[in-house]
Structure formats: structure tokens, C-alpha cells
Design a protein around this motif. Structure first.
Motif, PDB file in Angstrom:
ATOM      1  N   ARG A 396       0.793  -1.202  -0.045  1.00 37.69           N
ATOM      2  CA  ARG A 396       0.123  -0.018   0.082  1.00 37.69           C
ATOM      3  C   ARG A 396       0.870   1.252   0.065  1.00 37.69           C
ATOM      4  O   ARG A 396       0.566   2.334  -0.696  1.00 37.69           O
ATOM      5  CB  ARG A 396      -0.938   0.110   1.250  1.00 37.69           C
ATOM      6  CG  ARG A 396      -1.726   1.216   1.337  1.00 37.69           C
ATOM      7  CD  ARG A 396      -3.014   1.412   0.289  1.00 37.69           C
ATOM      8  NE  ARG A 396      -3.780   0.188   0.000  1.00 37.69           N
ATOM      9  CZ  ARG A 396      -4.659   0.159  -0.754  1.00 37.69           C
ATOM     10  NH1 ARG A 396      -4.578   1.248  -1.943  1.00 37.69           N
ATOM     11  NH2 ARG A 396      -5.354  -0.991  -0.595  1.00 37.69           N
ATOM     12  N   ARG A 472      -4.276   4.098   8.039  1.00 37.58           N
ATOM     13  CA  ARG A 472      -4.195   2.663   8.017  1.00 37.58           C
ATOM     14  C   ARG A 472      -3.463   2.036   8.797  1.00 37.58           C
ATOM     15  O   ARG A 472      -2.240   2.381   9.154  1.00 37.58           O
ATOM     16  CB  ARG A 472      -4.027   1.968   6.579  1.00 37.58           C
ATOM     17  CG  ARG A 472      -4.877   2.503   5.497  1.00 37.58           C
ATOM     18  CD  ARG A 472      -4.495   1.908   4.142  1.00 37.58           C
ATOM     19  NE  ARG A 472      -5.306   2.221   2.979  1.00 37.58           N
ATOM     20  CZ  ARG A 472      -5.553   3.401   2.360  1.00 37.58           C
ATOM     21  NH1 ARG A 472      -4.348   4.248   2.402  1.00 37.58           N
ATOM     22  NH2 ARG A 472      -6.336   3.307   1.427  1.00 37.58           N
ATOM     23  N   THR A 486      -4.799  -7.404  12.029  1.00 38.96           N
ATOM     24  CA  THR A 486      -5.487  -6.680  10.874  1.00 38.96           C
ATOM     25  C   THR A 486      -4.646  -5.573  10.401  1.00 38.96           C
ATOM     26  O   THR A 486      -3.832  -5.046  11.108  1.00 38.96           O
ATOM     27  CB  THR A 486      -6.870  -5.994  11.447  1.00 38.96           C
ATOM     28  OG1 THR A 486      -6.308  -5.118  12.490  1.00 38.96           O
ATOM     29  CG2 THR A 486      -7.768  -7.120  11.979  1.00 38.96           C
ATOM     30  N   ALA A 488      -5.765  -2.052   8.400  1.00 37.75           N
ATOM     31  CA  ALA A 488      -6.882  -1.042   8.153  1.00 37.75           C
ATOM     32  C   ALA A 488      -8.069  -2.056   8.281  1.00 37.75           C
ATOM     33  O   ALA A 488      -9.086  -1.818   7.438  1.00 37.75           O
ATOM     34  CB  ALA A 488      -6.584  -0.695   6.703  1.00 37.75           C
ATOM     35  N   GLN A 490      -8.810  -5.217   8.080  1.00 38.73           N
ATOM     36  CA  GLN A 490      -9.159  -6.304   7.291  1.00 38.73           C
ATOM     37  C   GLN A 490      -8.228  -7.280   7.610  1.00 38.73           C
ATOM     38  O   GLN A 490      -7.141  -7.140   8.344  1.00 38.73           O
ATOM     39  CB  GLN A 490      -8.733  -5.804   5.628  1.00 38.73           C
ATOM     40  CG  GLN A 490      -9.967  -4.706   5.195  1.00 38.73           C
ATOM     41  CD  GLN A 490      -9.651  -4.397   3.931  1.00 38.73           C
ATOM     42  OE1 GLN A 490      -8.597  -4.262   3.524  1.00 38.73           O
ATOM     43  NE2 GLN A 490     -10.600  -4.403   3.155  1.00 38.73           N
ATOM     44  N   ASP A 501     -14.397  -4.594   5.350  1.00 36.73           N
ATOM     45  CA  ASP A 501     -14.500  -3.295   4.874  1.00 36.73           C
ATOM     46  C   ASP A 501     -13.226  -2.801   5.191  1.00 36.73           C
ATOM     47  O   ASP A 501     -12.846  -2.621   6.701  1.00 36.73           O
ATOM     48  CB  ASP A 501     -15.565  -2.351   5.319  1.00 36.73           C
ATOM     49  CG  ASP A 501     -16.947  -3.012   4.825  1.00 36.73           C
ATOM     50  OD1 ASP A 501     -16.811  -3.591   3.649  1.00 36.73           O
ATOM     51  OD2 ASP A 501     -18.008  -2.744   5.531  1.00 36.73           O
ATOM     52  N   GLU A 502     -12.539  -1.747   4.508  1.00 32.95           N
ATOM     53  CA  GLU A 502     -11.311  -1.024   4.831  1.00 32.95           C
ATOM     54  C   GLU A 502     -11.619  -0.050   5.799  1.00 32.95           C
ATOM     55  O   GLU A 502     -12.502   0.869   5.606  1.00 32.95           O
ATOM     56  CB  GLU A 502     -10.679  -0.607   3.463  1.00 32.95           C
ATOM     57  CG  GLU A 502      -9.195  -0.012   3.776  1.00 32.95           C
ATOM     58  CD  GLU A 502      -8.446   0.430   2.493  1.00 32.95           C
ATOM     59  OE1 GLU A 502      -9.085   1.233   1.877  1.00 32.95           O
ATOM     60  OE2 GLU A 502      -7.262   0.047   2.655  1.00 32.95           O
TER      61      GLU A 502
END
Length: 524
Positions: A396, A472, A486, A488, A490, A501-502
Motif C-alpha cells: 500500500r 491505515r 488486521t 486497516a 481487514q 471493509d477497509e
């Protein structure tokens, strides 16, 4: 109504794991980040696949499968990273077992592995047949490979009287014809600097090695009809003795000095690990000493910083072609827990600020440090491992490629980095690099057995341009566990699907709180 930071990041996952979460109150320190408008001149530009992978040669079929049984789990794990970063990780297939392979053109099986003990991490010998190459067609189209070749002496007993050069050429032709445009480069031999006093005489040096390497490289180029630079040279263990020395140490600078040049090698590479878990190598590595210790990391990376600059001056790119947390396939309770994910983010961001062109995390089916276990093995089903979450975060951070990285904070237990867009698409006048995001890593120990309400947080004050940024968060109950991680909000299931969901937290009052054993990515 604005959702509190902690609820936005954690409650998306809390229901599935049965945790009662509360906003952090335990702010114990603060940092103010100053983000330069641009990185220093000459800072390297990294692509979306900067963080790539290395697969142990003997386990390539486990990770990829074949035409009749493709490994869809592994393919999804790679696709996830492509969907985030815009580029597939480059796959290096090599490691110790590429020194133990024999190609048999008459073998019907793709690969036959011979183990001394069934539970050994690696086979003692392996043979491959023509159908071996099927595995290289199972990963998503567009994946590129660095393919490891053997480097046997002309009369090595493992190849039973065949010529060593001929063996290397036969393996190269199989790969060159079978991989086509997906072949990025060959390697010849793995960590041959460990060979003196074992495979080679004790007085075998890098000065003697390079002419032999050139002989094999020349033979491969002639056999496949490609006389361009098609090799990744070096492939040495973690380097030592960099800089001026009277004794020619095994490192890529000296390999180039003795004749490994750009007419054959498109890149040069060494390897690196944060510690060793092999018999006779001292105390067993720990999380605190070997992973969540940035002083340890930066001291090891110093050699790569030097070599990256030295080879750049020769017009050749420098790569860490195999790396991970702890050598000898990792340490239980260190390499297979969240600490490795956190370490990996800091490690990758730091390397990206240097002249290290790409980094390959190594993995094998039973290895403790792998980002995922590709098949059912040793009473464990195929599974996602903690390292992969760190890989999601760095993917990311480098999404879209064309990124530059500047170190903002460089302390033993705390790191911060600015990520810049290098200027692509800045309009017809060009424009320079602009700040795009900040990565913060809090390497302080936090175990899952400690009360969550006592977790210490550092308040990070951001520049005004980040006042409306989105956060995030990479988090877990503690650095000592492998579950309930996790990024963000997820998580990834053991079929490779991303769930939830992000969750993008809002920057609050131009600041973000980062807990012990957490990392955050703050994007404008």
C-alpha cells in the motif's frame, strides 16, 4: 458524527474475535514529525513490487502447483498484492536446494525430493524433469522470475559423472525455453561464499570464483542464444568486509573488481537475515534482540548501504535477493508471530531509502518465517502467516510505484518515514517529488498477555498538510501472537481472500496515536 480513531480501526474486527475494545488513554510520549518538501537529490525511485519474494527451489511446486492442480491460494495471495500495489511481486526461485538439484530429461515426475529425515526443512537431493516448468505458469500472468541454476564442479558426485557446465546449461535451456518473457534473470549457485572448506578447498577465494562463474555464464549465454546481461550476479550470504581491504572478502564489490561485469549481470545481489537459528551459532534469537531492535537492523543494513552505492557507481543495480527474519528457516515464537510483520514494514521502508533496488522475502513450505504456508503440511492446513500483513502494508505504501522514501526518525524502538510521489503526472512543467504519505513504526514490546488498557501509545504530531489525512493501522493483540492481526481493519483467510471493509481512520488534531507494537500508514 465522527467516529473515534480506535473504534474505526478496531471495532470492524472486534465482533469476529470477541474482544471488548476501548479508545487508548495511555499516551506516554510524543513525537513531532517534520516532513521535507522533497527527498534529497539522487534518492532512488522504487516500484510497486519493491517488496518481492524468494521461494526455496525444492518447494516451488508446493507454492505454485501444476497444470492439473494449480495452487489457487498462492495465486490469490499474489493477486492481492498486485491489486493494492499495481505490480506483481517478482519471484526468485532459488536458495540452498538449487545447489542440490539434478535435471533428468527422461524423468516423468516434475520433481522428486530425497530427505534424510521426513521432517527436515529441506531435502538432501532433488531431481527435476521437463514438467517441472509447469509450476512457473500457474502464478498470475505478468509475474516475472529469477531462476536459480546449479554450479557444480565438472565432476561433482551428485551429477554422477556428468559435466557440471553441461548440467547448468541443460537447466538454463529448460527455463529459458519454458519461461519466455517471464524470465527476468538467472542466478548461478547459491551462497557459494560458504563453500570454502566444504564444497571447495579452504583457499578458494572470490578472485578464483569469478572466472569460473564467467565460464558458466558464457556457456549459458551461448546455449540460449542471448548475449545480453541475463544474470543476477553474486548471490552471496550477508556481506562482510566492505570497503578497502587487503584480503578480498566475498561481496559483490569485489566480484565486480575481479570481472563480474554488466555485460552478463543486470543486477548484483547479496542476502541478509536479522539473526541465525542454526546449531553452533550462539544464543537462540529473540523478538527484542533480533527483530524489534532497529539498531540491530540498521547495523546489518550498513553493508548493503555501502554496496548499493558502490555498485550504482558502476552502473549496476543492487538487490537483496534473499532475506527474512532469522536464518535457518526461522525461530518458533519469533519468526511466526506478529513481531515479524512489524519488523518487515520498518525493514522495507529503511531499505527503500537506500540504493537497494529490490528486496525478496524468502519462503518454503515448512519454514517458520514464510508469509504463507502453501499446502497442508505437518498436520497444519494451508494458512496465512503474520509476515503477509506487513507485506500488505508496504504494498500500500508503494502503490502505483514511482515512490521515494526519506527517513524521518531513526531510533532503536521508533521509526518514521516520508513517502513521496517522484513527480510522475505532475503536469507538463514536470514538477518534483511531493509528500504522499508517512509510515510510523512503534517497535516497543507489547505482549498479548498484558492488559489492553495499559498499552502505551505515542502521539505523533504531523505537518499541516496531513491534518486531513487518512490512517491505515497494522495491529494485533501483541507482538507475540499470530492471530487476530488486521491491516486497516481487514484480515486474510486461509484461502487468500481479504475480509472486512477497509477502515480508514481520520487524523485527529493533526496527530495520530501509535501503540507499542503497531505501525500506521498516514496518507494525504
Amino acid at each position: 458524527m465522527e467516529t473515534p480513531r480506535c473504534l474505526k480501526s478496531l471495532l470492524a474486527f472486534a465482533g469476529s474475535i470477541g474482544l471488548a475494545l476501548a479508545c487508548p488513554q495511555n499516551i506516554v510520549s510524543s513525537r513531532t514529525l517534520k516532513v521535507p518538501n522533497s527527498p534529497p537529490p539522487g534518492r532512488q525511485i522504487v516500484d510497486g513490487n519493491y517488496q518481492s519474494y524468494s521461494i526455496e527451489y525444492s518447494y516451488m511446486q508446493d507454492f505454485a502447483g501444476n497444470n492439473s492442480h494449480p495452487n489457487e491460494f498462492s495465486a490469490r495471495m499474489l493477486q492481492n498484492l498486485k491489486d493494492i500495489s499495481g505490480a506483481y511481486p517478482m519471484i526468485r526461485v532459488g536458495g540452498t536446494t538449487m545447489n542440490k538439484v539434478v535435471y533428468d530429461a527422461n524423468q516423468s515426475e516434475a520433481v522428486i525430493l530425497t530427505f534424510v529425515n521426513p521432517t527436515d526443512d529441506q531435502p538432501s537431493r532433488m531431481t527435476i524433469g521437463p514438467s517441472w516448468i509447469e509450476s512457473f505458469h500457474q502464478f498470475p500472468e505478468g509475474t516475472q522470475y529469477i531462476y536459480g541454476l546449479s554450479f557444480y564442479d565438472p565432476h561433482d558426485p551428485l551429477i554422477q559423472g556428468r559435466n557440471g557446465v553441461d548440467e547448468t546449461v541443460a537447466e538454463a535451456k529448460l527455463a529459458y525455453d519454458g519461461l519466455g518473457d517471464s524470465l527476468y534473470a538467472f542466478e548461478i549457485g547459491n551462497e557459494v561464499d560458504f563453500w570454502p572448506c566444504s564444497v571447495k578447498p579452504c583457499n578458494w577465494t572470490v578472485e578464483q570464483y569469478v572466472p569460473q562463474w564467467n565460464e558458466y555464464a558464457n556457456a549459458v549465454q551461448a546455449a540460449v542464444g542471448d548475449y545480453g546481461p541475463i544474470f543476477q550476479g553474486g548471490v552471496f550470504a550477508p556481506p562482510e568486509g566492505v570497503g578497502y581491504n587487503e584480503t578480498p572478502f566475498w561481496n559483490v564489490e569485489n566480484a565486480v573488481k575481479f570481472g563480474m561485469n554488466h555485460t552478463k549481470a543486470k543486477t548484483l545481489c547479496d542476502h541478509e537475515y536479522m539473526g541465525v537459528n542454526c546449531p553452533g551459532y550462539g544464543p537462540v534469537p529473540t523478538i527484542e534482540r533480533n527483530l524489534l531492535n532497529r539498531t540491530q537492523m540498521t547495523s546489518l543494513v550498513y553493508n548493503h548501504d555501502y554496496l548499493g552505492n558502490a555498485t550504482a557507481g558502476l552502473g549496476m543495480k543492487y538487490v537483496i535477493g534473499e532475506t527474512n527474519s532469522i536464518a535457518c528457516q526461522g525461530t518458533p515464537g519469533v519468526s511466526d508471530v506478529f513481531a515479524e510483520a512489524l519488523w518487515s514494514v520498518d525493514y522495507i521502508m529503511y531499505l527503500a531509502s537506500l540504493k537497494v533496488d529490490r528486496v525478496h522475502f524468502h519462503m518454503g513450505t515448512p519454514y517458520r518465517y514464510s508469509p504463507w504456508q502453501p499446502i497442508d503440511y505437518l498436520n497444519k492446513t494451508a494458512q496465512v502467516k503474520p509476515l503477509y500483513y506487513g507485506n500488505l502494508m508496504t504494498a500500500r505504501a508503494f502503490a502505483g510505484g514511482n515512490k521515494q522514501v526519506e527517513v524521518l526518525v531513526n531510533e532503536t524502538l521508533f521509526g518514521a518515514y516520508a513517502v513521496y510521489d517522484a513527480g510522475k503526472g505532475q503536469g507538463k512543467c514536470g514538477g518534483g517529488a511531493t509528500p504522499e504519505s508517512v509510515v510510523v513504526t512503534n517497535m516497543a514490546m507489547w505482549n498479548s498477555t498484558q492488559p489492553e488498557g495499559q498499552r502505551p501509545y505515542t502521539k505523533v504530531q504531523l505537518p499541516v498538510e496531513f491534518s486531513h489525512g487518512k490512517v491505515r493501522r497494522l495491529t494485533s493483540p501483541g507482538v507475540d501472537v499470530a492471530e487476530n492481526i488486521t491491516f486497516a481493519g481487514q484480515w486474510v483467510d486461509d484461502q487468500g481472500y481479504i475480509h472486512g471493509d477497509e477502515v480508514l481512520e481520520d487524523v485527529q488534531d493533526s496527530s495520530v496515536d501509535v501503540g507499542a507494537g503497531e505501525a500506521v500508514l498516514i496518507s494525504i
